[in-house]
Scaffold this motif. Sequence first.
Motif, mmCIF file in Angstrom:
data_model
loop_
_atom_site.group_PDB
_atom_site.id
_atom_site.type_symbol
_atom_site.label_atom_id
_atom_site.label_comp_id
_atom_site.label_asym_id
_atom_site.label_seq_id
_atom_site.Cartn_x
_atom_site.Cartn_y
_atom_site.Cartn_z
ATOM 1 N N MET B 68 0.793 -1.353 0.165
ATOM 2 C CA MET B 68 -0.006 -0.069 -0.056
ATOM 3 C C MET B 68 0.719 1.173 -0.049
ATOM 4 O O MET B 68 0.459 2.231 -0.417
ATOM 5 C CB MET B 68 -0.864 0.166 1.241
ATOM 6 C CG MET B 68 -2.123 -0.527 0.979
ATOM 7 S SD MET B 68 -3.134 -0.017 2.515
ATOM 8 C CE MET B 68 -4.428 -1.537 2.100
ATOM 9 N N VAL B 223 -18.995 2.769 -0.066
ATOM 10 C CA VAL B 223 -18.740 1.545 -0.459
ATOM 11 C C VAL B 223 -19.795 1.211 -1.748
ATOM 12 O O VAL B 223 -19.556 0.139 -2.195
ATOM 13 C CB VAL B 223 -18.873 0.476 0.736
ATOM 14 C CG1 VAL B 223 -17.599 0.720 1.686
ATOM 15 C CG2 VAL B 223 -20.413 0.668 1.061
ATOM 16 N N LEU B 226 -19.002 -0.548 -4.952
ATOM 17 C CA LEU B 226 -18.279 -1.956 -5.224
ATOM 18 C C LEU B 226 -19.290 -2.641 -6.064
ATOM 19 O O LEU B 226 -18.743 -3.812 -6.509
ATOM 20 C CB LEU B 226 -18.169 -2.494 -3.824
ATOM 21 C CG LEU B 226 -17.101 -1.981 -2.974
ATOM 22 C CD1 LEU B 226 -17.164 -2.557 -1.420
ATOM 23 C CD2 LEU B 226 -15.712 -2.226 -3.487
ATOM 24 N N VAL B 227 -20.379 -2.154 -6.051
ATOM 25 C CA VAL B 227 -21.612 -3.214 -6.701
ATOM 26 C C VAL B 227 -21.841 -2.161 -7.974
ATOM 27 O O VAL B 227 -22.920 -2.548 -8.711
ATOM 28 C CB VAL B 227 -22.803 -3.539 -5.740
ATOM 29 C CG1 VAL B 227 -22.414 -4.709 -5.158
ATOM 30 C CG2 VAL B 227 -23.593 -2.231 -5.282
ATOM 31 N N LEU B 236 -12.096 2.361 -5.646
ATOM 32 C CA LEU B 236 -11.703 1.255 -4.678
ATOM 33 C C LEU B 236 -11.748 -0.161 -5.335
ATOM 34 O O LEU B 236 -10.929 -1.138 -5.387
ATOM 35 C CB LEU B 236 -12.381 0.992 -3.312
ATOM 36 C CG LEU B 236 -11.982 0.107 -2.477
ATOM 37 C CD1 LEU B 236 -10.348 0.476 -1.863
ATOM 38 C CD2 LEU B 236 -12.819 0.395 -1.109
ATOM 39 N N TRP B 245 -2.630 -2.117 -4.996
ATOM 40 C CA TRP B 245 -2.864 -1.744 -3.595
ATOM 41 C C TRP B 245 -2.499 -0.466 -2.975
ATOM 42 O O TRP B 245 -2.838 0.136 -2.172
ATOM 43 C CB TRP B 245 -2.195 -3.107 -2.478
ATOM 44 C CG TRP B 245 -2.872 -4.253 -2.532
ATOM 45 C CD1 TRP B 245 -2.653 -5.373 -3.343
ATOM 46 C CD2 TRP B 245 -4.099 -4.672 -2.266
ATOM 47 N NE1 TRP B 245 -3.473 -6.549 -3.289
ATOM 48 C CE2 TRP B 245 -4.373 -5.938 -2.479
ATOM 49 C CE3 TRP B 245 -5.097 -3.825 -1.146
ATOM 50 C CZ2 TRP B 245 -5.865 -6.430 -2.051
ATOM 51 C CZ3 TRP B 245 -6.101 -4.566 -0.980
ATOM 52 C CH2 TRP B 245 -6.638 -5.812 -1.249
ATOM 53 N N LEU B 252 -8.394 4.402 0.626
ATOM 54 C CA LEU B 252 -8.565 4.334 1.876
ATOM 55 C C LEU B 252 -8.275 5.343 2.636
ATOM 56 O O LEU B 252 -9.059 5.758 3.647
ATOM 57 C CB LEU B 252 -7.886 3.047 2.434
ATOM 58 C CG LEU B 252 -8.276 1.570 1.943
ATOM 59 C CD1 LEU B 252 -7.574 0.621 2.429
ATOM 60 C CD2 LEU B 252 -10.142 1.387 1.926
ATOM 61 N N ILE B 255 -10.609 8.053 2.217
ATOM 62 C CA ILE B 255 -12.356 7.904 2.874
ATOM 63 C C ILE B 255 -11.714 8.176 4.489
ATOM 64 O O ILE B 255 -12.860 8.606 4.957
ATOM 65 C CB ILE B 255 -12.302 6.207 2.789
ATOM 66 C CG1 ILE B 255 -13.134 5.909 1.329
ATOM 67 C CG2 ILE B 255 -13.859 5.913 3.534
ATOM 68 C CD1 ILE B 255 -13.323 4.538 1.016
ATOM 69 N N PHE B 256 -10.707 7.552 4.811
ATOM 70 C CA PHE B 256 -10.399 8.000 6.240
ATOM 71 C C PHE B 256 -10.824 9.666 6.756
ATOM 72 O O PHE B 256 -11.293 9.782 7.610
ATOM 73 C CB PHE B 256 -9.108 7.334 6.690
ATOM 74 C CG PHE B 256 -8.863 7.263 8.008
ATOM 75 C CD1 PHE B 256 -9.295 6.456 9.038
ATOM 76 C CD2 PHE B 256 -7.921 8.438 8.649
ATOM 77 C CE1 PHE B 256 -8.775 6.499 10.299
ATOM 78 C CE2 PHE B 256 -7.731 8.482 9.780
ATOM 79 C CZ PHE B 256 -8.171 7.529 10.824
#
Lengths: 266, 274
Positions: B68, B223, B226-227, B236, B245, B252, B255-256
Amino acid sequence: MSVTLPRRTLRDAFPANWTVRALRLGLVLYVIYAAGILQISWARFVIGLDQGGKFLGRMWPPNMQAQKLQLITDGMLESLQIAILATAFGVLLALPLGLIAARNLTPAWASWTARALIALLRTFHPVIVAILFVKAVGFGALAGVLALVVASMGFVGKLFAEAIEEISMKQVEAIRATGAGFLSVLIMGVLPQVMARFVGFVIYQLDSNLRNSTMVGIVGGGGIGATLFTAYQRFDYDVVLTILLVIIVIIMLFEVVSTRIRRVFQ
Amino acid sequence: MTRAPATAGIGTGIIREWQRFTPGERLGRYAVYVVSAIAVIWSLRTIEVIPEFLYDAPAQTADLFQRMWPFDWRFWPTVLSGLVETLHTATLGTLMALVLASPVALLAARNITRSAWLNQLANLILVSSRSVNSLIWALLFVAIFGPGALAGTLAIAFRSIGFVGKLLGEAIEEAQRGPIEALTAAGASPMAILIKGYWPQVEPAFWSVALFRWDINVRESAVLGLVGAGGIGVALDTATSNLYWDQAGLVLATIFTVVVLTEIITSRIRTRII
């Protein structure tokens, strides 16, 4: 004798509030602007409705073949296992974490460390945590359990710490005055005050884990989510509907059971 | 913990034991404990875990974090546009949920809708909305409207109806009777009673529920990609399925940061307004 009052002395009961009106106008403008950015338009919505009709047509009636029902039962049992294990381990780990995070029982440096850890655990959505665990421990139920353990620790830990901070210190001081050690103070002075609320948190978390365990399967975390996603990708929409109905019924059943359990502990 | 120390009756030889709970209460508690223990043991013994995957878990985790860092900043434009889409999805979805949930909340409130049948119907709608997860709502709407933020916004809205409707319905049920009776006595119409009697009492709860849900929705809409329902999750998903990664790490971290910022903002607004 009739008195006619001049119009202006009558106080308007509901004067116009220009700040609120400006805010409302701003809200409407934002909705139009954001809808434009996301390319949400009426035409697309109408096309979608037509498509939605076809979609619902393919969903109905729900698929009740014995073979599919067997698959769904297996998936649902695995989801149940994921939820139970995640709640059990998550809550066990959340107990000490919440206790340390309570500012009225522990020194400041310890409680701040625990609070930072809780905040970190709560930041990421369980699905994102599940993606990382799928990479770490491979596909399957274990990744789902670990992801939900993280979520449970964060949520129950936070609520538990808040519950402990609200207790009455009189009982704690009374137990301390008898010369009891830290553990006895916890068991006799703190636990009885928070037990009922704690049971409530555990039930809520089990409920929440059951809902979330239907989701971690989409990224490879096992359970009914995996079954659902496979059915969806194979365009077996009638199986998708059966699975959704099963999930809704089980969650409603659980709601009935959880009110019963809460009553036992009141 | 459940048992106070025994006190002996002096001289009479009668021993009285004080207990905190009645036998029925204790029986109920023990039953819950036993059933929970059985459930945990059953799950532990039957859950399928592939032990071969576990041997290299520490190595895999170390590998994950090594790959990462450092972040791949060339991916940043994609991340940023996804982020903007996510924030709009969360906000629009919350607004839509408020609009859709209000009538359901009115139906669910027993002091407004007097028919038990309608209350149950509203409750069924609320429970269905909450039991189906936002990702699964997103799957359904992607199948209907195609991939993109429209499906995401609707998924966020439909998932939030249950939450908002339940809390709003409870707030309406807790409204005081006084102002309502005064308005009724003055001959106000049902609409006027709603707007001038209930709304001022419910308004603080309404905005705090909206704020709370917006905070949750920012996390959830991150999220949905993802779909295929748009937003930063698409970035992501692309990064993780390509096994890049270093790009996933950037997503990530973004988002954090955003989640921490929204939490700070919502808590600021809450202390200032409500």
